[in-house]
Design a protein around this motif. Structure first.
Motif, PDB file in Angstrom:
ATOM      1  N   LYS A 173     136.607 -30.213  99.267  1.00 22.97           N
ATOM      2  CA  LYS A 173     137.655 -30.313  98.254  1.00 22.97           C
ATOM      3  C   LYS A 173     137.725 -31.742  97.710  1.00 22.97           C
ATOM      4  O   LYS A 173     137.882 -31.946  96.503  1.00 22.97           O
ATOM      5  CB  LYS A 173     138.994 -29.893  98.858  1.00 22.97           C
ATOM      6  CG  LYS A 173     139.979 -29.408  97.848  1.00 22.97           C
ATOM      7  CD  LYS A 173     141.144 -28.724  98.545  1.00 22.97           C
ATOM      8  CE  LYS A 173     142.051 -28.103  97.521  1.00 22.97           C
ATOM      9  NZ  LYS A 173     143.190 -27.429  98.110  1.00 22.97           N
ATOM     10  N   ALA A 174     137.600 -32.726  98.585  1.00 25.91           N
ATOM     11  CA  ALA A 174     137.601 -34.130  98.158  1.00 25.91           C
ATOM     12  C   ALA A 174     136.424 -34.401  97.221  1.00 25.91           C
ATOM     13  O   ALA A 174     136.571 -35.115  96.226  1.00 25.91           O
ATOM     14  CB  ALA A 174     137.555 -35.059  99.366  1.00 25.91           C
ATOM     15  N   GLN A 175     135.256 -33.814  97.518  1.00 20.73           N
ATOM     16  CA  GLN A 175     134.075 -33.987  96.659  1.00 20.73           C
ATOM     17  C   GLN A 175     134.357 -33.438  95.259  1.00 20.73           C
ATOM     18  O   GLN A 175     134.044 -34.072  94.256  1.00 20.73           O
ATOM     19  CB  GLN A 175     132.857 -33.284  97.260  1.00 20.73           C
ATOM     20  CG  GLN A 175     131.586 -33.419  96.432  1.00 20.73           C
ATOM     21  CD  GLN A 175     131.014 -34.816  96.464  1.00 20.73           C
ATOM     22  OE1 GLN A 175     130.732 -35.351  97.532  1.00 20.73           O
ATOM     23  NE2 GLN A 175     130.828 -35.421  95.302  1.00 20.73           N
ATOM     24  N   LYS A 176     134.969 -32.278  95.210  1.00 24.91           N
ATOM     25  CA  LYS A 176     135.319 -31.657  93.929  1.00 24.91           C
ATOM     26  C   LYS A 176     136.285 -32.547  93.146  1.00 24.91           C
ATOM     27  O   LYS A 176     136.091 -32.796  91.954  1.00 24.91           O
ATOM     28  CB  LYS A 176     135.945 -30.282  94.191  1.00 24.91           C
ATOM     29  CG  LYS A 176     136.426 -29.571  92.972  1.00 24.91           C
ATOM     30  CD  LYS A 176     137.116 -28.266  93.364  1.00 24.91           C
ATOM     31  CE  LYS A 176     138.107 -27.883  92.309  1.00 24.91           C
ATOM     32  NZ  LYS A 176     139.025 -26.866  92.708  1.00 24.91           N
ATOM     33  N   TYR A 177     137.314 -33.035  93.806  1.00 27.18           N
ATOM     34  CA  TYR A 177     138.294 -33.892  93.140  1.00 27.18           C
ATOM     35  C   TYR A 177     137.677 -35.229  92.712  1.00 27.18           C
ATOM     36  O   TYR A 177     137.993 -35.755  91.643  1.00 27.18           O
ATOM     37  CB  TYR A 177     139.499 -34.157  94.051  1.00 27.18           C
ATOM     38  CG  TYR A 177     140.368 -32.956  94.312  1.00 27.18           C
ATOM     39  CD1 TYR A 177     140.388 -31.847  93.465  1.00 27.18           C
ATOM     40  CD2 TYR A 177     141.200 -32.931  95.424  1.00 27.18           C
ATOM     41  CE1 TYR A 177     141.209 -30.761  93.719  1.00 27.18           C
ATOM     42  CE2 TYR A 177     142.032 -31.850  95.676  1.00 27.18           C
ATOM     43  CZ  TYR A 177     142.028 -30.764  94.828  1.00 27.18           C
ATOM     44  OH  TYR A 177     142.850 -29.699  95.074  1.00 27.18           O
ATOM     45  N   PHE A 178     136.819 -35.789  93.560  1.00 23.85           N
ATOM     46  CA  PHE A 178     136.127 -37.041  93.247  1.00 23.85           C
ATOM     47  C   PHE A 178     135.298 -36.869  91.969  1.00 23.85           C
ATOM     48  O   PHE A 178     135.358 -37.698  91.062  1.00 23.85           O
ATOM     49  CB  PHE A 178     135.247 -37.434  94.433  1.00 23.85           C
ATOM     50  CG  PHE A 178     134.441 -38.688  94.244  1.00 23.85           C
ATOM     51  CD1 PHE A 178     135.046 -39.930  94.293  1.00 23.85           C
ATOM     52  CD2 PHE A 178     133.071 -38.630  94.047  1.00 23.85           C
ATOM     53  CE1 PHE A 178     134.307 -41.097  94.135  1.00 23.85           C
ATOM     54  CE2 PHE A 178     132.322 -39.786  93.899  1.00 23.85           C
ATOM     55  CZ  PHE A 178     132.944 -41.021  93.933  1.00 23.85           C
ATOM     56  N   ASN A 179     134.544 -35.771  91.905  1.00 27.21           N
ATOM     57  CA  ASN A 179     133.731 -35.503  90.717  1.00 27.21           C
ATOM     58  C   ASN A 179     134.613 -35.314  89.483  1.00 27.21           C
ATOM     59  O   ASN A 179     134.256 -35.762  88.388  1.00 27.21           O
ATOM     60  CB  ASN A 179     132.843 -34.285  90.938  1.00 27.21           C
ATOM     61  CG  ASN A 179     131.675 -34.585  91.847  1.00 27.21           C
ATOM     62  OD1 ASN A 179     131.483 -35.708  92.296  1.00 27.21           O
ATOM     63  ND2 ASN A 179     130.889 -33.574  92.146  1.00 27.21           N
ATOM     64  N   GLN A 180     135.746 -34.659  89.654  1.00 28.19           N
ATOM     65  CA  GLN A 180     136.670 -34.456  88.543  1.00 28.19           C
ATOM     66  C   GLN A 180     137.148 -35.809  87.997  1.00 28.19           C
ATOM     67  O   GLN A 180     137.138 -36.034  86.786  1.00 28.19           O
ATOM     68  CB  GLN A 180     137.862 -33.623  89.006  1.00 28.19           C
ATOM     69  CG  GLN A 180     138.897 -33.382  87.940  1.00 28.19           C
ATOM     70  CD  GLN A 180     140.111 -32.630  88.467  1.00 28.19           C
ATOM     71  OE1 GLN A 180     140.264 -32.405  89.669  1.00 28.19           O
ATOM     72  NE2 GLN A 180     140.989 -32.237  87.571  1.00 28.19           N
ATOM     73  N   LEU A 181     137.535 -36.709  88.884  1.00 33.15           N
ATOM     74  CA  LEU A 181     137.998 -38.028  88.440  1.00 33.15           C
ATOM     75  C   LEU A 181     136.879 -38.831  87.794  1.00 33.15           C
ATOM     76  O   LEU A 181     137.113 -39.541  86.807  1.00 33.15           O
ATOM     77  CB  LEU A 181     138.610 -38.801  89.610  1.00 33.15           C
ATOM     78  CG  LEU A 181     139.937 -38.259  90.135  1.00 33.15           C
ATOM     79  CD1 LEU A 181     140.399 -39.063  91.353  1.00 33.15           C
ATOM     80  CD2 LEU A 181     141.010 -38.239  89.063  1.00 33.15           C
ATOM     81  N   LEU A 182     135.657 -38.731  88.322  1.00 31.84           N
ATOM     82  CA  LEU A 182     134.523 -39.426  87.695  1.00 31.84           C
ATOM     83  C   LEU A 182     134.223 -38.849  86.313  1.00 31.84           C
ATOM     84  O   LEU A 182     133.888 -39.586  85.379  1.00 31.84           O
ATOM     85  CB  LEU A 182     133.274 -39.327  88.572  1.00 31.84           C
ATOM     86  CG  LEU A 182     133.198 -40.311  89.718  1.00 31.84           C
ATOM     87  CD1 LEU A 182     131.988 -40.011  90.589  1.00 31.84           C
ATOM     88  CD2 LEU A 182     133.150 -41.743  89.225  1.00 31.84           C
TER      89      LEU A 182
END
Length: 168
Positions: A84-93
């Motif tokens: 989930k953190a990976q998904k959110y990290f990619n969203q912010l990038l």
């Protein structure tokens, strides 16, 4: 009740909000990309440094879940919080990449330097912010990932999933 708690937790820490529900958009290597951020705040109004904020409801992810992430990192199917953190990290990038070419932000000579996930958890009566300071290498990798994906779509190159029946 939640609004009162929020006010008391952040009283005296309020920042200048620049925009809410802003639709980011732009074109990168022929691909039209867009996204919508919940809020944009000034980090430093004199330098026109901005932070994009995305609200999430429910339990906040631990800070350690965001450690060691990379835009093209694989999702850890055995670690739900890390995936989930990976998904959110990619969203912010992604928001950073789009903000760098967004008309409203660039015409105001501003730059988004941080992304923030703001977790609102009324059940636990918590408001927790996780900030991602953008790293140049991560932003460049996200751009490359977007361009590569766009080129594959344009060339009709779709990955095939091979299973027992060898079906897509």
């Amino acid at each position: 009740k939640s609004l009162t708690m929020y006010y008391h937790q952040y009283e005296g820490k309020f920042v200048t909000t620049v925009k809410t529900e802003h639709r980011l958009s732009g074109v990168i290597s022929g691909a039209r990309i867009k996204g919508r951020v919940d809020r944009i705040d000034y980090i430093d109004s004199t330098m026109k440094a901005l932070k994009v904020i995305d609200y999430k409801t429910g339990k906040a992810l631990g800070a350690s879940a965001f450690e060691g992430l990379h835009p093209s990192g694989l999702f850890d199917k055995y670690n739900y919080e890390k995936a989930k953190a990976q998904k959110y990290f990619n969203q912010l990038l992604f928001y950073k990449v789009v903000s760098d070419i967004d008309w409203w932000i660039t015409s105001n000579n501003a730059e988004v330097l941080e992304g923030s996930l703001f977790f609102v958890d009324p059940e636990r009566e918590q408001f927790i912010e996780r900030i991602v300071a953008y790293q140049k290498d991560d932003v460049e990798d996200m751009k490359e990932l977007i361009i590569t994906t766009w080129n594959k779509i344009q060339n009709m190159e779709f990955p095939r999933a091979h299973g027992p029946e060898d079906k897509c």
